[in-house]
Design an enzyme around this catalytic site. Sequence first.
Site, PDB file in Angstrom:
ATOM      1  CG  PHE A  12      40.434  31.727 -19.451  1.00 38.27           C
ATOM      2  CD1 PHE A  12      40.889  32.378 -20.598  1.00 38.27           C
ATOM      3  CD2 PHE A  12      41.360  31.033 -18.665  1.00 38.27           C
ATOM      4  CE1 PHE A  12      42.242  32.328 -20.953  1.00 38.27           C
ATOM      5  CE2 PHE A  12      42.702  30.989 -19.005  1.00 38.27           C
ATOM      6  CZ  PHE A  12      43.142  31.625 -20.163  1.00 38.27           C
ATOM      7  CB  THR A  36      33.284  31.876 -13.234  1.00 34.41           C
ATOM      8  OG1 THR A  36      33.409  30.522 -13.708  1.00 34.41           O
ATOM      9  CG2 THR A  36      33.289  31.885 -11.720  1.00 34.41           C
ATOM     10  CG  ASP A  57      24.452  23.441 -11.991  1.00 32.67           C
ATOM     11  OD1 ASP A  57      25.201  22.492 -11.693  1.00 32.67           O
ATOM     12  OD2 ASP A  57      24.450  24.524 -11.394  1.00 32.67           O
ATOM     13  CB  VAL A  58      28.006  19.675 -14.767  1.00 26.29           C
ATOM     14  CG1 VAL A  58      28.354  20.100 -16.175  1.00 26.29           C
ATOM     15  CG2 VAL A  58      28.806  20.416 -13.709  1.00 26.29           C
ATOM     16  CG  LEU A  72      37.386  22.657 -19.761  1.00 28.49           C
ATOM     17  CD1 LEU A  72      37.459  21.323 -20.468  1.00 28.49           C
ATOM     18  CD2 LEU A  72      37.561  23.783 -20.771  1.00 28.49           C
ATOM     19  CE  LYS A 104      27.687   2.025 -17.443  1.00 31.85           C
ATOM     20  NZ  LYS A 104      27.124   1.878 -16.100  1.00 31.85           N
ATOM     21  CE1 TYR A 144      39.229  24.282  -9.314  1.00 30.78           C
ATOM     22  CE2 TYR A 144      41.505  24.170  -8.555  1.00 30.78           C
ATOM     23  CZ  TYR A 144      40.587  24.288  -9.584  1.00 30.78           C
ATOM     24  OH  TYR A 144      41.031  24.396 -10.890  1.00 30.78           O
ATOM     25  CE  LYS A 148      38.726  21.133 -11.361  1.00 37.67           C
ATOM     26  NZ  LYS A 148      38.343  20.985 -12.772  1.00 37.67           N
ATOM     27  CE1 TYR A 158      31.325   6.878 -12.639  1.00 37.96           C
ATOM     28  CE2 TYR A 158      30.203   6.116 -14.605  1.00 37.96           C
ATOM     29  CZ  TYR A 158      30.159   6.643 -13.335  1.00 37.96           C
ATOM     30  OH  TYR A 158      28.945   6.923 -12.753  1.00 37.96           O
TER      31      TYR A 158
HETATM   32  P1  NAD Z   1      36.444  29.697 -15.664  1.00 35.02           P
HETATM   33  O1  NAD Z   1      35.916  30.001 -14.317  1.00 35.02           O
HETATM   34  O2  NAD Z   1      36.622  30.821 -16.631  1.00 35.02           O
HETATM   35  O3  NAD Z   1      35.544  28.586 -16.391  1.00 35.02           O
HETATM   36  C1  NAD Z   1      34.757  27.637 -15.712  1.00 35.02           C
HETATM   37  C2  NAD Z   1      33.401  27.525 -16.422  1.00 35.02           C
HETATM   38  O4  NAD Z   1      32.608  26.521 -15.785  1.00 35.02           O
HETATM   39  C3  NAD Z   1      32.601  28.838 -16.340  1.00 35.02           C
HETATM   40  O5  NAD Z   1      32.079  29.154 -17.608  1.00 35.02           O
HETATM   41  C4  NAD Z   1      31.503  28.519 -15.339  1.00 35.02           C
HETATM   42  O6  NAD Z   1      30.340  29.297 -15.520  1.00 35.02           O
HETATM   43  C5  NAD Z   1      31.286  27.042 -15.603  1.00 35.02           C
HETATM   44  N1  NAD Z   1      30.670  26.320 -14.476  1.00 35.02           N
HETATM   45  C6  NAD Z   1      31.013  26.404 -13.158  1.00 35.02           C
HETATM   46  N2  NAD Z   1      30.218  25.598 -12.434  1.00 35.02           N
HETATM   47  C7  NAD Z   1      29.350  24.994 -13.305  1.00 35.02           C
HETATM   48  C8  NAD Z   1      28.295  24.070 -13.165  1.00 35.02           C
HETATM   49  N3  NAD Z   1      27.938  23.597 -11.955  1.00 35.02           N
HETATM   50  N4  NAD Z   1      27.618  23.693 -14.273  1.00 35.02           N
HETATM   51  C9  NAD Z   1      27.948  24.171 -15.497  1.00 35.02           C
HETATM   52  N5  NAD Z   1      28.945  25.054 -15.684  1.00 35.02           N
HETATM   53  C10 NAD Z   1      29.646  25.467 -14.597  1.00 35.02           C
HETATM   54  O7  NAD Z   1      37.829  28.927 -15.443  1.00 35.02           O
HETATM   55  P2  NAD Z   1      38.876  28.331 -16.487  1.00 35.02           P
HETATM   56  O8  NAD Z   1      40.199  28.868 -16.145  1.00 35.02           O
HETATM   57  O9  NAD Z   1      38.362  28.481 -17.871  1.00 35.02           O
HETATM   58  O10 NAD Z   1      38.871  26.791 -16.063  1.00 35.02           O
HETATM   59  C11 NAD Z   1      38.249  25.789 -16.841  1.00 35.02           C
HETATM   60  C12 NAD Z   1      38.580  24.424 -16.250  1.00 35.02           C
HETATM   61  O11 NAD Z   1      39.988  24.221 -16.289  1.00 35.02           O
HETATM   62  C13 NAD Z   1      38.152  24.256 -14.791  1.00 35.02           C
HETATM   63  O12 NAD Z   1      37.659  22.953 -14.604  1.00 35.02           O
HETATM   64  C14 NAD Z   1      39.431  24.447 -14.021  1.00 35.02           C
HETATM   65  O13 NAD Z   1      39.433  23.763 -12.805  1.00 35.02           O
HETATM   66  C15 NAD Z   1      40.466  23.874 -14.996  1.00 35.02           C
HETATM   67  N6  NAD Z   1      41.792  24.451 -14.742  1.00 35.02           N
HETATM   68  C16 NAD Z   1      42.094  25.721 -15.119  1.00 35.02           C
HETATM   69  C17 NAD Z   1      43.362  26.245 -14.838  1.00 35.02           C
HETATM   70  C18 NAD Z   1      43.778  27.636 -15.256  1.00 35.02           C
HETATM   71  O14 NAD Z   1      44.886  28.047 -14.914  1.00 35.02           O
HETATM   72  N7  NAD Z   1      42.994  28.399 -15.987  1.00 35.02           N
HETATM   73  C19 NAD Z   1      44.291  25.473 -14.141  1.00 35.02           C
HETATM   74  C20 NAD Z   1      43.927  24.191 -13.747  1.00 35.02           C
HETATM   75  C21 NAD Z   1      42.689  23.677 -14.066  1.00 35.02           C
END
Ligand code: NAD
Length: 312
Positions: A12, A36, A57-58, A72, A104, A144, A148, A158
């Site tokens: 998203f 997702t 995959d990260v 992200l 790094k 989660y 985080k 780092y």
């Molecule tokens: P989202 O689920 O739409 O996006 C997360 C993305 O990460 C997805 O495209 C998913 O496929 C990818 N992903 C998951 N695991 C992975 C992996 N191991 N390797 C590679 N890609 C991977 O969620 P979002 O709302 O877009 O969130 C994005 C980031 O922002 C996240 O890190 C989330 O924790 C952070 N965040 C979002 C919100 C919010 O309200 N939307 C609030 C706080 C933090």
Amino acid sequence: MKRILVTGGAGFIGSQLCDRLIKEGNDVVCLDNFFTGSKENVIHLIGNPHFELVRHDVTQPYYAEVDQIYNLACPASPIHYQYNPIKTVKTSVMGAINMLGLAKRINAKILQASTSEIYGDPAIHPQPESYWGNVNTIGFRSCYDEGKRCAETLFMDYHRQNNVKIKIIRIFNTYGPKMHPHDGRVVSNFIVQSLKGDDITLYGGGQQTRSFQYIDDLLEAMIRVMNNTDDTFIGPVNLGNPNEFTIKELADKIIALTGTKSKIVYKDLPSDDPKQRQPDITLAKNIINWEPKVQLEDGLVKTIEYFRNVLI
Ligand code: NAD
Ligand code: UDP
């Protein structure tokens, strides 16, 4: 023009960020494992010579020559991050290690998408960055929250140990177009349920609060933080809209704006669901001269419009 890596770039927030970075004239590598996120979110960028989509995959090391990294990658909705909690921890922790190691090696600046969840069920209200939080280490949300929190620790270490250029943002509940219809978070759930005429699932009594930020406000802020040239400003910095609503108020607004005949049904409150959440954004105001512009109703109207088209 900068070369920018966006991990979680098909999600998203990530896909909207890729759009903005390309529009601003950058070269973007979008990395995602599509857990997702979805190719659909970035399909319009495929074929653009300034855009590359990488399935990766990260939790595994990755190498690319870039100037900036937005980290992200991580499922963000409770139902998705609790589906495979061990993988969620690995994604946050090993993902941070792999991306910080890359930053790094190639001397890139790296921004971590941290979260208001690191405050847990907060005892201080609103939450300033100086608050250390109230987090259960062994609950269903811990994969989660603690993942985080550990990622923030790794970023700081780092930075202190290896002089990696870092920025940490703590994002509060953000919503808008490109959320997945089955994302499971409250705004998309209530809108999709309203548009389909399904029951609106209110967890608990609906008196818990959240502060909802529209995606455009977040994108503006996160790019300002990344491009902030004061290397002594590394965060963490809260990014959110301080206007706070109960979840019942949110449901009522969405019912009114969609004109739905859907009825509210009350379901059990998930464990450790925070009772209140509101960002103190004084630091962001002072450092990046930013505050959210989009009010909840205006953002909901745009998001409802998006889901109307998606659900056709
Ligand atoms: P989202 O689920 O739409 O996006 C997360 C993305 O990460 C997805 O495209 C998913 O496929 C990818 N992903 C998951 N695991 C992975 C992996 N191991 N390797 C590679 N890609 C991977 O969620 P979002 O709302 O877009 O969130 C994005 C980031 O922002 C996240 O890190 C989330 O924790 C952070 N965040 C979002 C919100 C919010 O309200 N939307 C609030 C706080 C933090
Ligand atoms: N919520 C709800 N119905 C839903 C989804 C969520 O009442 O269909 C509630 C949830 O219990 C929480 C709030 O809405 O109190 C925000 O939930 P979300 O999953 O969007 O985000 P988070 O809890 O991570 O802030």
